[in-house]
Design an enzyme around this catalytic site. Sequence first.
Site, mmCIF file in Angstrom:
data_model
loop_
_atom_site.group_PDB
_atom_site.id
_atom_site.type_symbol
_atom_site.label_atom_id
_atom_site.label_comp_id
_atom_site.label_asym_id
_atom_site.label_seq_id
_atom_site.Cartn_x
_atom_site.Cartn_y
_atom_site.Cartn_z
ATOM 1 N N ARG A 1 -20.217 11.039 -15.644
ATOM 2 C CA ARG A 1 -20.528 9.636 -15.420
ATOM 3 C C ARG A 1 -21.794 9.454 -14.591
ATOM 4 O O ARG A 1 -21.977 10.109 -13.572
ATOM 5 C CB ARG A 1 -19.356 8.976 -14.694
ATOM 6 C CG ARG A 1 -19.560 7.531 -14.303
ATOM 7 C CD ARG A 1 -19.408 6.601 -15.469
ATOM 8 N NE ARG A 1 -19.522 5.197 -15.093
ATOM 9 C CZ ARG A 1 -19.440 4.190 -15.954
ATOM 10 N NH1 ARG A 1 -19.253 4.437 -17.242
ATOM 11 N NH2 ARG A 1 -19.557 2.950 -15.549
ATOM 12 N N ASP B 1 12.742 11.685 4.749
ATOM 13 C CA ASP B 1 11.593 10.841 5.060
ATOM 14 C C ASP B 1 10.517 11.678 5.766
ATOM 15 O O ASP B 1 10.822 12.418 6.700
ATOM 16 C CB ASP B 1 12.077 9.711 5.978
ATOM 17 C CG ASP B 1 10.954 8.814 6.431
ATOM 18 O OD1 ASP B 1 10.787 7.752 5.799
ATOM 19 O OD2 ASP B 1 10.246 9.170 7.393
ATOM 20 N N GLU C 1 14.469 12.711 -0.214
ATOM 21 C CA GLU C 1 14.721 14.111 0.146
ATOM 22 C C GLU C 1 14.188 14.398 1.551
ATOM 23 O O GLU C 1 13.663 15.480 1.827
ATOM 24 C CB GLU C 1 14.069 15.054 -0.871
ATOM 25 C CG GLU C 1 14.554 14.863 -2.291
ATOM 26 C CD GLU C 1 15.997 15.288 -2.499
ATOM 27 O OE1 GLU C 1 16.459 16.167 -1.775
ATOM 28 O OE2 GLU C 1 16.649 14.708 -3.375
ATOM 29 N N SER D 1 18.582 8.684 6.475
ATOM 30 C CA SER D 1 18.327 9.993 7.069
ATOM 31 C C SER D 1 19.495 10.510 7.903
ATOM 32 O O SER D 1 19.611 11.698 8.137
ATOM 33 C CB SER D 1 17.071 9.920 7.936
ATOM 34 O OG SER D 1 15.946 9.652 7.129
ATOM 35 N N GLY E 1 -13.041 1.037 -12.383
ATOM 36 C CA GLY E 1 -12.131 0.280 -13.224
ATOM 37 C C GLY E 1 -11.396 1.177 -14.216
ATOM 38 O O GLY E 1 -10.216 0.974 -14.511
ATOM 39 N N GLY F 1 20.627 8.393 -8.130
ATOM 40 C CA GLY F 1 20.220 8.630 -9.511
ATOM 41 C C GLY F 1 21.416 8.846 -10.405
ATOM 42 O O GLY F 1 22.399 9.467 -9.996
ATOM 43 N N THR G 1 23.584 9.392 0.141
ATOM 44 C CA THR G 1 22.961 8.290 0.873
ATOM 45 C C THR G 1 23.759 6.994 0.750
ATOM 46 O O THR G 1 24.278 6.673 -0.318
ATOM 47 C CB THR G 1 21.539 8.072 0.332
ATOM 48 O OG1 THR G 1 20.798 9.275 0.515
ATOM 49 C CG2 THR G 1 20.838 6.937 1.051
#
Lengths: 704, 704
Positions: B336, B451, B449, B169, B426, B202, B163
């Site tokens: 809950r 879009d 990898e 792309s 929360g 990376g 890239t």
Amino acid sequence: MTDVVDRPAGKGPRPAATFAATIPAENPEPAIDVEALGRQLLGKWADVRLQARELAARPELHKVEGLTHTDHRARVFGQLKYLVDNEAVHRAFPTELGGSDDHGGNIAGFEELVVADPSLQIKAGVQWGLFGSAVMHLGTAEHHAKWLPGIMNLEIPGCFAMTETGHGSDVASIATTATYDPATEEFVVNTPFRAAWKDYIGNAAIDGLGAVVFAQLVTHGVNHGVHAFYVDLRDPDTKEFLPGIGGEDDGIKGGLNGIDNGRLHFTNVRVPRTNLLNRYGNVDADGTYTSPIASPGRRFFTMLGTLVQGRVSLDGAAVAASKVALKAAIQYATERRQFNASSHTEEEVLLDYQRHQRRLFTRLAATYAASFAHEQLLQKFDDVFSGAHDTDADRQDLETLAAALKPLSTWHALDTLQECREACGGAGFLIENRFASLRADLDVYATFEGDNTVLLQLVAKRLLADYAKEFRNVDFGVLARYVVTQAAGAAVHRTGLRQVAQFMADTGSVQKAAIALRDEDSQRALLTDRVQTMVAEAGAALKGSKRLPQDKGAALFNRHQNELIDAAQAHAELLQWEAFTDALQTVEDPGTRKVLTWLRDLFGLSLIEKNLSWYLMNGRLSMQRARTVGGYINRLLEKIRPHALDLVDAFGYGDDHVRAAIATGAEKARQDEAREYFRTARASGQSPVDEKVLIARTAADRKG
Amino acid sequence: MTDVVDRPAGKGPRPAATFAATIPAENPEPAIDVEALGRQLLGKWADVRLQARELAARPELHKVEGLTHTDHRARVFGQLKYLVDNEAVHRAFPTELGGSDDHGGNIAGFEELVVADPSLQIKAGVQWGLFGSAVMHLGTAEHHAKWLPGIMNLEIPGCFAMTETGHGSDVASIATTATYDPATEEFVVNTPFRAAWKDYIGNAAIDGLGAVVFAQLVTHGVNHGVHAFYVDLRDPDTKEFLPGIGGEDDGIKGGLNGIDNGRLHFTNVRVPRTNLLNRYGNVDADGTYTSPIASPGRRFFTMLGTLVQGRVSLDGAAVAASKVALKAAIQYATERRQFNASSHTEEEVLLDYQRHQRRLFTRLAATYAASFAHEQLLQKFDDVFSGAHDTDADRQDLETLAAALKPLSTWHALDTLQECREACGGAGFLIENRFASLRADLDVYATFEGDNTVLLQLVAKRLLADYAKEFRNVDFGVLARYVVTQAAGAAVHRTGLRQVAQFMADTGSVQKAAIALRDEDSQRALLTDRVQTMVAEAGAALKGSKRLPQDKGAALFNRHQNELIDAAQAHAELLQWEAFTDALQTVEDPGTRKVLTWLRDLFGLSLIEKNLSWYLMNGRLSMQRARTVGGYINRLLEKIRPHALDLVDAFGYGDDHVRAAIATGAEKARQDEAREYFRTARASGQSPVDEKVLIARTAADRKG
């Protein structure tokens, strides 16, 4: 990390090629008066907003990415002092204490802080909007004199200790108690068990010296319900908890890590009787309880009413964040070219793609709607809190309006931030472009200060109550007929084919109204009709549920919960649409009005498209008409395209607010450089020939 | 931060009360065989998955929240070594080099790492799945021998440098060049301008010593398109860039901060001729280019074909993350209680609320569908990469399947993580419960990898191509009739009322099939019909677009882009539904099969509900039938409710994988403690009386 599509060059229709046919002319008509539109968007408190934006543009207040939560907390605490020094946060407080009794302006200014750092906004909200506001609204003169100065100047950082681990939305059931002891004229504040620890409390983990603690007030063996008590938490010198008080750090959160949320618990902590914030309920020295509000339910409602400002301000902050995101993503989309930037032709930019327009313009339209709706909410808030219009009905309307709008705008902000981030690809994921950062921080806006789903349920109940009131004296048969007739085509599925055919032929009255979907009245009719019908149907289904045994009534209600929440959302969307439409009336420039009308239509039709199945199922739109909605939306996208930059520029946020590397023109500069490189190479004759071109030549030679 | 609803107690229908009527019996029939279902979900590579999960459960591999990105990077790099030491990452490599030539197993194991830390997963993917894989698949024996051992054992951390800033792309248009110099038998790798910098790479910012660099191969003045070159980046001792190489750190990202993404640029960097990874294209010493694949387009496609494993593995990782999130949120929702936990009665838990069920069960159903679909994808991948079935057609099918499923599952994961986070209020926002953390990390899965939007567009093109192939020899008139007739009710809007009435009366053939929506064949018919019709309509609309001038053809295509992408999504959803339905056939236990069938029905009907307007507009469902969809979904939710825990337990993730404080039973323990407290207080007679109760008593006394 790679980002690639292995598209064989030249195979099949290209994902993008030049759309010369759809690229707008250089000087599109109509034109937007960006400055005038900007002024309109600033609203009634324009000056305060501009002042706050000037502050929010200063680097001292900006979020620094990548700090540990410890460092971020320290930075934000320092920024709060900066706000005090710059007189940014006292507008709501009494004039005699250095404030300006300006409630609407206070919220307007507060909202704008979100573009500097949402942590800063919310931490300021905790200190002055919740803690300080509770002392101001629930306390009386003595409390104001004693604590407000320190709260205002940040000598007393404090907490609004309401929520408990076991009780979020159900405040009435919190379990912390404050039991009056006439012997010492003190309240004993106590946390009976772990679920009653105060939780998610801003300023609790580190900074809070004081707190307004909500607890069940018990005196003479009677529980008078939830009241607020001022409690000192920490020694101002050592910052250690005072005896009987303990707590925990909530630790790292999904965002807002500049705020030290934490837990608090109290083991028989004694506070003077006068620490009860006693505006709505008082305990005499002998333990006698009195209140100006006889009904415990109404008293509770009144005491919690001041919380509405939190919802109002989150609504506005969410709109502001959406604006910043759209400015960045749309700016970038007018520069970025996805495919073939190295080819010889001028290429379309991302914003020329239909799908890209759909992704961004529908959200742009919703942002305008939310912005205008927020301005109405803020004015209503100011009317109530300034005392100009503060009847019970006004307050209830304000509550309902805030409960309707806050869920939509906060969800919308998350959705918009995410769509903008994805629309910018890998660049959108870099924190330097801020989408991901803002999204993480705003995530909790969807559930705090009232969980969005719970708020919409409150709205639904209000709608049901209004509906029931309208039909209080009408028996059930009439009610049932009302549902059928008022809801025009809802009757379709109970009637014969002939009538169905009529609906299909657009002869029904609603259908007539829908002949031109772009027509304002048609949009209103469709949106309004849907809300009314949904409420009426739910009302009919729930009729009599109160006469059932409690568990059966609740079960019946639960079986309609989903549609009730949908009805509330439809109501809120209608409010946004109405606000947008109201705003159109005040636009003087004809070009601006024309473009904004397209944008309003896009908003209205997007809502209709989203709920198209409802309109079809209920005979409100014929199949023919429904099939035109998508196409009409696509045409609106094309019309709006040339004005997209103007529409985001009118938001009035500058580079110091947007602070996204991709919105600085850097992309365009890079492309210009690349194009110039290829141009020069071609001119020099030094460019290599493409193998594909060679192959084509060879094939041609063979033929020839 | 507070989370509150100011609901006046006792006013209006309660948001929740006891739903005794809907609470399921203790031993609901049918029952799920959790263990057997778990085995089925593990799929063909169950052993590898279990092994990988055992590793992923180890604290050494867990994400530590709140680290700076620098510390997080260092930790993850260390974890990569741990993976090497534990033989976790070599399955795909050749047996002779210590691997096991096991491609499917490799991906299965790799996917499971996401539950330890997505950064770990993706950094491992960069090293072995991209960098190592490129050397293996694009290089030849000499390259394997020279570099794979060091790559496998992490002596050579490396980059997959494809890239560029200017090209995400559109790989075919990258601008980095590798020009052959026969004088020195070297390639000169060069970055011509800023937009051609490699970006988002990376390992580029810190760790990468080597790289596979993609560049336009130029020799003898001809550009042969994109090829891969092995380039040393840094001095292994000093970690400094080698001469001619430079770069930048991409800095902090929205997530995955354990990976050092960065930028790279090359200024006439010379590498030996033999550094060309020459499996699909070679340059002789004299500069002659040869390739086993004559067509440059097909060659490019083949070279990039290995990238599909990235998409396959993201699909699986997204499913795994969705499973973990649903396990936590559903576990919590069974414990809950939102309202009235302090009251005297047993109260309903969150999962008894209809809306809560809708929010979580629809996503649970989609997760099962995505999981079964992924297993099919993985098997197809293994078939191709093992050589068992690797024709061009197989590879293209694999590409299309991956391009269809990866967008859905990655978006689904984000949606599920967010809904789970909100459903936990929360608490969901606290990083200790992991939703926000996983969501931030998985955010970029939607755009890297491939879009998602671009991938769906690729799928649409494949669908269009298949459609065109089917009608290659058919003239346009026949085609148009095909659209009309094959698409049954699509003709409705062009025909008279009588026919409409027929459709309304459910006499059409599609309608007959839809009489029972719960019927498997009906669901299939509706889902399939929609895909076919959408593709046929788009195909008809685009017919002849290739004969138009390029700009006009592209503009026409663009005007249908939105519906094409929708068609691709519909196709992908159908594939998921089919995979779920296939999986049902292999379930032996009748109870499990019954519950899973409900879940599959929920998935199918949710899809139909989502696109209900389409079915109505196109006459596929009558208004009557359409109105039953919502109600039937609600009934399915009630049926699934008693099995919800079993369904998430079958995912097989333990506490060490889920690692969410709220899923540990702590909530139930707190509530038990609270209930016991109130019980004791009541028994002691020391509980204060509610003021409300007093008021009621007084009123009664007055009456009496």
